[in-house]
Every structure is written in C-alpha cells, then in structure tokens.
Design a protein around this motif. Structure first.
Motif, PDB file in Angstrom:
ATOM      1  N   SER A   7      16.898   9.171 -20.872  1.00 36.92           N
ATOM      2  CA  SER A   7      16.806  10.600 -20.543  1.00 36.92           C
ATOM      3  C   SER A   7      16.513  10.858 -19.073  1.00 36.92           C
ATOM      4  N   ASP A   8      15.832   9.945 -18.415  1.00 36.39           N
ATOM      5  CA  ASP A   8      15.459  10.150 -17.008  1.00 36.39           C
ATOM      6  C   ASP A   8      16.410   9.455 -16.041  1.00 36.39           C
ATOM      7  N   VAL A   9      17.476   8.871 -16.557  1.00 36.12           N
ATOM      8  CA  VAL A   9      18.432   8.186 -15.689  1.00 36.12           C
ATOM      9  C   VAL A   9      19.251   9.219 -14.928  1.00 36.12           C
ATOM     10  N   PRO A  10      19.352   9.084 -13.591  1.00 37.45           N
ATOM     11  CA  PRO A  10      20.143  10.052 -12.811  1.00 37.45           C
ATOM     12  C   PRO A  10      21.602  10.088 -13.261  1.00 37.45           C
ATOM     13  N   ALA A  11      22.180  11.256 -13.201  1.00 37.53           N
ATOM     14  CA  ALA A  11      23.576  11.415 -13.625  1.00 37.53           C
ATOM     15  C   ALA A  11      24.507  10.637 -12.701  1.00 37.53           C
ATOM     16  N   SER A  12      25.491   9.993 -13.310  1.00 40.26           N
ATOM     17  CA  SER A  12      26.499   9.260 -12.547  1.00 40.26           C
ATOM     18  C   SER A  12      27.761   9.192 -13.394  1.00 40.26           C
ATOM     19  N   GLY A  13      28.784   8.571 -12.871  1.00 39.72           N
ATOM     20  CA  GLY A  13      30.027   8.486 -13.606  1.00 39.72           C
ATOM     21  C   GLY A  13      29.909   7.690 -14.896  1.00 39.72           C
ATOM     22  N   GLN A  14      28.935   6.771 -14.958  1.00 38.60           N
ATOM     23  CA  GLN A  14      28.793   5.923 -16.144  1.00 38.60           C
ATOM     24  C   GLN A  14      27.656   6.362 -17.058  1.00 38.60           C
ATOM     25  N   THR A  15      26.841   7.304 -16.612  1.00 39.23           N
ATOM     26  CA  THR A  15      25.687   7.717 -17.410  1.00 39.23           C
ATOM     27  C   THR A  15      26.101   8.322 -18.746  1.00 39.23           C
ATOM     28  N   ALA A  16      27.141   9.139 -18.716  1.00 38.41           N
ATOM     29  CA  ALA A  16      27.604   9.779 -19.954  1.00 38.41           C
ATOM     30  C   ALA A  16      28.028   8.729 -20.973  1.00 38.41           C
ATOM     31  N   ALA A  17      28.724   7.698 -20.487  1.00 38.14           N
ATOM     32  CA  ALA A  17      29.146   6.624 -21.396  1.00 38.14           C
ATOM     33  C   ALA A  17      27.933   5.897 -21.958  1.00 38.14           C
ATOM     34  N   ALA A  18      26.954   5.629 -21.116  1.00 35.73           N
ATOM     35  CA  ALA A  18      25.752   4.925 -21.560  1.00 35.73           C
ATOM     36  C   ALA A  18      25.006   5.729 -22.609  1.00 35.73           C
ATOM     37  N   ARG A  19      24.952   7.047 -22.438  1.00 30.40           N
ATOM     38  CA  ARG A  19      24.233   7.875 -23.409  1.00 30.40           C
ATOM     39  C   ARG A  19      24.974   7.975 -24.737  1.00 30.40           C
ATOM     40  N   GLN A  20      26.285   7.769 -24.700  1.00 33.92           N
ATOM     41  CA  GLN A  20      27.031   7.721 -25.952  1.00 33.92           C
ATOM     42  C   GLN A  20      26.638   6.480 -26.753  1.00 33.92           C
ATOM     43  N   SER A  21      26.689   5.340 -26.119  1.00 31.48           N
ATOM     44  CA  SER A  21      26.278   4.090 -26.754  1.00 31.48           C
ATOM     45  C   SER A  21      26.322   2.983 -25.715  1.00 31.48           C
ATOM     46  N   LEU A  22      25.576   1.913 -25.985  1.00 32.02           N
ATOM     47  CA  LEU A  22      25.585   0.764 -25.089  1.00 32.02           C
ATOM     48  C   LEU A  22      26.960   0.114 -25.070  1.00 32.02           C
ATOM     49  N   SER A  23      27.658   0.113 -26.204  1.00 29.07           N
ATOM     50  CA  SER A  23      28.995  -0.474 -26.242  1.00 29.07           C
ATOM     51  C   SER A  23      29.975   0.301 -25.372  1.00 29.07           C
ATOM     52  N   GLU A  24      29.793   1.627 -25.276  1.00 33.16           N
ATOM     53  CA  GLU A  24      30.658   2.432 -24.407  1.00 33.16           C
ATOM     54  C   GLU A  24      30.459   2.029 -22.941  1.00 33.16           C
ATOM     55  N   LEU A  25      29.209   1.792 -22.547  1.00 33.06           N
ATOM     56  CA  LEU A  25      28.939   1.372 -21.181  1.00 33.06           C
ATOM     57  C   LEU A  25      29.544   0.001 -20.905  1.00 33.06           C
ATOM     58  N   LEU A  26      29.391  -0.925 -21.864  1.00 30.17           N
ATOM     59  CA  LEU A  26      29.935  -2.268 -21.683  1.00 30.17           C
ATOM     60  C   LEU A  26      31.454  -2.274 -21.641  1.00 30.17           C
ATOM     61  N   ALA A  27      32.084  -1.238 -22.213  1.00 29.36           N
ATOM     62  CA  ALA A  27      33.540  -1.149 -22.191  1.00 29.36           C
ATOM     63  C   ALA A  27      34.064  -0.756 -20.818  1.00 29.36           C
ATOM     64  N   HIS A  28      33.174  -0.259 -19.936  1.00 29.13           N
ATOM     65  CA  HIS A  28      33.589   0.119 -18.577  1.00 29.13           C
ATOM     66  C   HIS A  28      34.027  -1.135 -17.816  1.00 29.13           C
ATOM     67  N   PRO A  29      35.081  -1.034 -17.014  1.00 26.77           N
ATOM     68  CA  PRO A  29      35.568  -2.220 -16.284  1.00 26.77           C
ATOM     69  C   PRO A  29      34.481  -2.873 -15.425  1.00 26.77           C
ATOM     70  N   ARG A  30      33.641  -2.066 -14.766  1.00 31.48           N
ATOM     71  CA  ARG A  30      32.571  -2.594 -13.918  1.00 31.48           C
ATOM     72  C   ARG A  30      31.287  -1.814 -14.168  1.00 31.48           C
ATOM     73  N   PRO A  31      30.570  -2.107 -15.237  1.00 37.42           N
ATOM     74  CA  PRO A  31      29.335  -1.365 -15.518  1.00 37.42           C
ATOM     75  C   PRO A  31      28.299  -1.592 -14.428  1.00 37.42           C
ATOM     76  N   ASP A  32      27.615  -0.510 -14.042  1.00 42.18           N
ATOM     77  CA  ASP A  32      26.572  -0.583 -13.022  1.00 42.18           C
ATOM     78  C   ASP A  32      25.446  -1.496 -13.516  1.00 42.18           C
ATOM     79  N   ALA A  33      25.059  -2.480 -12.694  1.00 46.50           N
ATOM     80  CA  ALA A  33      24.080  -3.482 -13.115  1.00 46.50           C
ATOM     81  C   ALA A  33      22.726  -2.850 -13.441  1.00 46.50           C
ATOM     82  N   GLY A  34      22.276  -1.920 -12.590  1.00 46.01           N
ATOM     83  CA  GLY A  34      20.984  -1.281 -12.832  1.00 46.01           C
ATOM     84  C   GLY A  34      20.987  -0.445 -14.106  1.00 46.01           C
ATOM     85  N   LEU A  35      22.061   0.325 -14.294  1.00 49.54           N
ATOM     86  CA  LEU A  35      22.169   1.158 -15.487  1.00 49.54           C
ATOM     87  C   LEU A  35      22.283   0.286 -16.740  1.00 49.54           C
ATOM     88  N   LEU A  36      23.005  -0.832 -16.638  1.00 52.29           N
ATOM     89  CA  LEU A  36      23.154  -1.726 -17.777  1.00 52.29           C
ATOM     90  C   LEU A  36      21.811  -2.329 -18.186  1.00 52.29           C
TER      91      LEU A  36
END
Length: 515
Positions: free
Chosen positions: A427-456
């Motif tokens: 909830s406190d993670v700053p908004a970014s291009g990958q944040t929406a995917a991460a909030r959907q599910s961890l698998s959505e974030l991992l599906a990103h071609p280059r997931p942000d290391a800190g966000l992951l």
C-alpha cells in the motif's frame, strides 16, 4: 445366530482397483494446478481473483453436486452414472487443456467438477455393495480415502513433473486416458445397482444449495481484492439467505436432498465439523505454500514439486497409519494428536523468511501434512460408521461433500486472507509502471520482462507476510480443533474394543450410532 456374509472375490477387488483410478485423479485435480498457476497466469493474463476461481470452482461444483449425483445414481444406476461422468470429464479436460482465456478455463473446470461429482458417491456406494464383510469394507474405504488424500497431496508434484517438459495444458490432459480406461473396464468389473423405488430429485434444492455456496464465496473473494463494497456484502448476505431457505425446504420435504436428521447424530456432527474446518485451512495453506515455492523462492515447477515429496510421504503415511493406531487407541485421541502435530507444523511456518533456504518451509510443511494425515485417514470411516447401514450412503456423500467444500472454500477464504495481507504490504509503495501489476498479484509482476528489483523484493516480502499470517491463524485453529476432538469424540472406542463387544454398542466403530 449371525448371518454369514460372503467375502469379496477377485472381481470385487479388481473393481476396487478400477474405482480407485478416478478417486486418485479427483484428488490430484484438486491440487495439480497449484504449480501450474504462475505459467498459466502469464499465458492467459489471469488476475488474483481469477486464479482463485480457476483453482476452487472444481471443488465447489463437486461439493455442490455430490448429494444430487448420489440420488441420481440410485435412479439410473451407479455404474451407468460413473461411465457417463467419466465421458463428460474427458470432454471437459480437453476443453480445459486448450482454453484460450480465463473465462473458458473457469467454465471447463466447473464442468469437470460436475462430472467428478458423478463418480465420488457412486464409487463409495458400490464399495458398500461389493464388500459386505466389515474388515474388507473397512480396508476398501481406507484405500479409497488414501487415494483421494494421496492424490491431493501428490498433485503439485505431478504438475511439476509435467511442466518440466510440457505446457500448462498437460496438467489437464492426464485425466483423459484414466477416464477412457474406466469407461472400458467398468462394464466388466463393476456391478450395476439402482434403487427399485427411487426418491424424486428436488432440482430446486440443488439450485438453492449451489447458489448459497457460490454467493458467499464470491462476495468474500471479491472483498479481498477490492475491499468492502455494497455489492459484495449483498452477495454474501444473499448466499446466507438462500442457505437458510435451503435448510427450511429440507425440513418440509418428504424426500429432502439433504437429510438434516443425520446431524442429530453427535459422532457424525462432531466429526464433520472438525473435518470441514480443518479442510478449509489445509486447502488454503496448501495453495499459499505451493505458490511460495515458485513466486518467492524462485524455483521451477519440478524443483518445487520435488521439495514437496517429504510432505506427500508424511501425509500418506499418516492416513494409512491412522486406522492401525485406532485399533488400540480411541480414534478421537488419534485425530487430536494429528491436529496438534499439524498446529506445531504451522507454527514452524510462521518463521519462514522471504529470502534464503526453503528448508524450514519444507520441514514445517511435512510436519503439518503428517499431522493432517491422521484425521484424514479416520474421518470418513468415523462418519460412515456412526450411522445405521441404511444411512451409510447418505453419510458418505455428506462427508465427501463437506471435505470437498472445505478444501475449495479454503483456497478462497485463506487465499483471500493471504492476498489481503499481500496488498496491504504494497500500500505504501510509490506508484510506477509496474506497481499496478504488483498489486494485482506477484505472478503479474514476475510476468513483466524486467521486473524492478526493489519492487520485486518488497512484493516477495509482502507475500511471505501473507503466508506467515495465514499459517499463524491456521495453527490456532488446529490447536482448538485438537481440543474439540478430545472432548467431543472421546466416547468413540478403539476398533479392537468395539469388535470385542467391550464397548457400548451405540458408540462403537461400525455401529457408531452416537446419538
């Protein structure tokens, strides 16, 4: 003078082996998707709530139609219904394997559940017909339960092995050859049985029961994703209301879909209550643990499946060993010991970190499933043995329905708890291009071609928090269930004591009328 009961012969034992095939498959299909979900989600762009429906709609449909199919089997013939169900299951698995979107897959899984429901009550009912001697029948019922429990435990490993070389659709295709074999062999090794005076099938009750279950689960899973909203609360309230209408209708019908009078039996009532609550938390935590091994630990499906082998072996050993222990020790005590052991395993899992070796999770999960194996190996036999012989079919269907419903509901309820904790951690993670995917599910974030290391790293820590909270709650629930076993099932004697006639005939296994 005691009437001689003939022993089962070669045909009956061969028939049992044939009936164990779909039983094993139904158990596998409840859990085989766990390790396939990350790859499946990436391929079909599935969100968290759709994942829950894909995994648990199968169990919901089985639970919702078990009693109905038991009644239908009495009308048209149990062997005939098994063959029809096997054919329908084969078609549904093919549709599931080649689904092109989440909606199509959910519908196919629902059809698989309805088809699966045709087989579970009919196989158990045929066992009671084919095996008349108490010891042979007890062995056959134990083998049936061991296959179901073992299939559920081994499902993730099967999924991992298949995904090593094939696409996610392969986890469905394994069911087709098994069902074809059943269709071919059933007419030769299974007897036909139908009721000469069948009771009418109340379709209104069928619709009410299914709508009640799905309404409650839908509302809860959606609230876990979007928060408390009026429409979701309304769905839960509507489901509960329909459930109340269902109960009232059963009390008025001459031939109810569900015989509520069975709940007047204290042994059945207490055993079912303990079993269904345990199944809820076992089903939900199994989902979270198997996902953790891939999404957080980063293992491929095969390695994740191999790490589950110790827990699979522990659960099978527990379920097979429980009847032997219950010959000398009261079943309630054996079940209580298993539940307390499972609680200890859950406590170990509360300490699992988001980084480092997964061996604490492997050990804790083996202890948890080993403990769960003891009540799993005794539950159905205790329920069926607690009623008169003419009620055994209804009692076995009720036990299976509650177990299936509990396992499926656990994926939704406990899975939703884990998802809620996960989203709170982001909830406190700053908004970014990958944040929406991460909030959907961890698998959505991992599906990103280059997931942000800190966000992951943050997302994996949040998922771990969800797991830790869920297993912590489960530990408390299982400890309470263990105490309930000691209190509510202590009147059930050990099997040897009951067979020797040293116990109250209204309380012993095989004639446990425990009123």
């Amino acid at each position: 003078m005691t009437e001689h009961v003939p022993a089962a012969g070669r045909r009956e034992w061969t028939g049992l082996l044939v009936m164990l095939l779909p039983t094993l498959l139904l158990g596998v299909d409840l859990s085989v998707l766990y390790l396939a979900l990350p790859r499946l989600s990436e391929s079909l762009h599935v969100d968290t709530v759709q994942q829950l429906w894909i995994t648990d709609i199968f169990g919901f449909m089985i639970a919702g139609f078990l009693v109905t199919m038991g009644t239908l089997g009495n009308r048209i013939g149990r062997r005939r219904l098994i063959v029809i169900g096997a054919a329908a299951f084969t078609v549904a698995t093919l549709v599931a394997a080649f689904s092109v979107n989440a909606g199509m897959l959910i519908a196919a899984r629902a059809a698989m559940g309805v088809a699966g429901a045709t087989m579970a009550p009919s196989t158990m009912a045929l066992i009671s017909t084919m095996f008349r001697q108490p010891k042979q029948q007890a062995f056959a019922v134990g083998a049936w339960m061991s296959c179901f429990v073992g299939g559920n435990a081994v499902g993730p490993l099967v999924g991992g092995l298949l995904l090593r070389s094939f696409s996610w659709g392969s986890v469905f295709l394994i069911g087709a050859p098994v069902m074809v074999l059943l269709i071919v062999l059933a007419p030769f090794v299974l007897p036909e049985f139908r009721d000469e005076n069948p009771v009418p099938l109340d379709l209104v009750s069928v619709a009410l029961s299914l709508a009640a279950v799905l309404g409650v689960i839908y509302g809860i899973t959606e609230m876990a994703r979007d928060g408390v909203e009026f429409r979701y609360v309304a769905a839960v309230v509507a489901g509960l209301a329909l459930g109340a209408v269902f109960v009232r209708r059963q009390r008025r019908l001459d031939h109810p879909l569900l015989d509520l009078g069975l709940f007047g039996n204290r042994t059945l009532r207490n055993a079912l209550t303990i079993s269904v609550i345990g199944a809820v938390f076992l089903g939900g935590t199994t989902y979270l643990v198997t996902q953790f091994l891939q999404l957080v630990t980063g293992l491929d499906p095969l390695r994740a499946g191999l790490l589950l082998v110790p827990s699979i072996a522990a659960m099978i050993a527990g379920s097979l060993g429980a009847p032997a222990l219950a010959r000398r020790i009261r079943p309630g005590y054996v079940m209580a010991a298993g539940l307390v052991l499972a609680a200890a395993g859950y406590l170990m899992l509360t300490q699992v970190p988001s980084t480092g070796s997964p061996w604490l999770l492997v050990l804790g999960w083996a202890v948890t499933l080993g403990g769960n194996g003891l009540p799993a190996g005794l539950g159905t036999a205790l329920v069926v043995g607690s009623v008169r012989p003419d009620q055994a079919g209804s009692a076995s269907g009720l036990s299976q329905a509650f177990s299936e419903l509990g396992l499926a509901a656990g994926i939704a309820l406990v899975g939703s708890l884990g998802a809620a904790v996960y989203r709170a951690g982001l909830s406190d993670v700053p908004a970014s291009g990958q944040t929406a995917a991460a909030r959907q599910s961890l698998s959505e974030l991992l599906a990103h071609p280059r997931p942000d290391a800190g966000l992951l790293a943050t997302a994996r820590a949040a998922y771990t928090d969800g797991l830790n909270v869920s297993v912590g709650v489960s530990a408390g629930v299982f400890a309470v269930l263990g105490v309930l076993c000691l209190i509510t099932l202590r009147h059930v004697p050990a099997y040897n004591q009951a067979e020797s006639g040293g116990a109250d005939e209204n309380a012993g296994p095989g004639e446990l009328v425990g009123r």
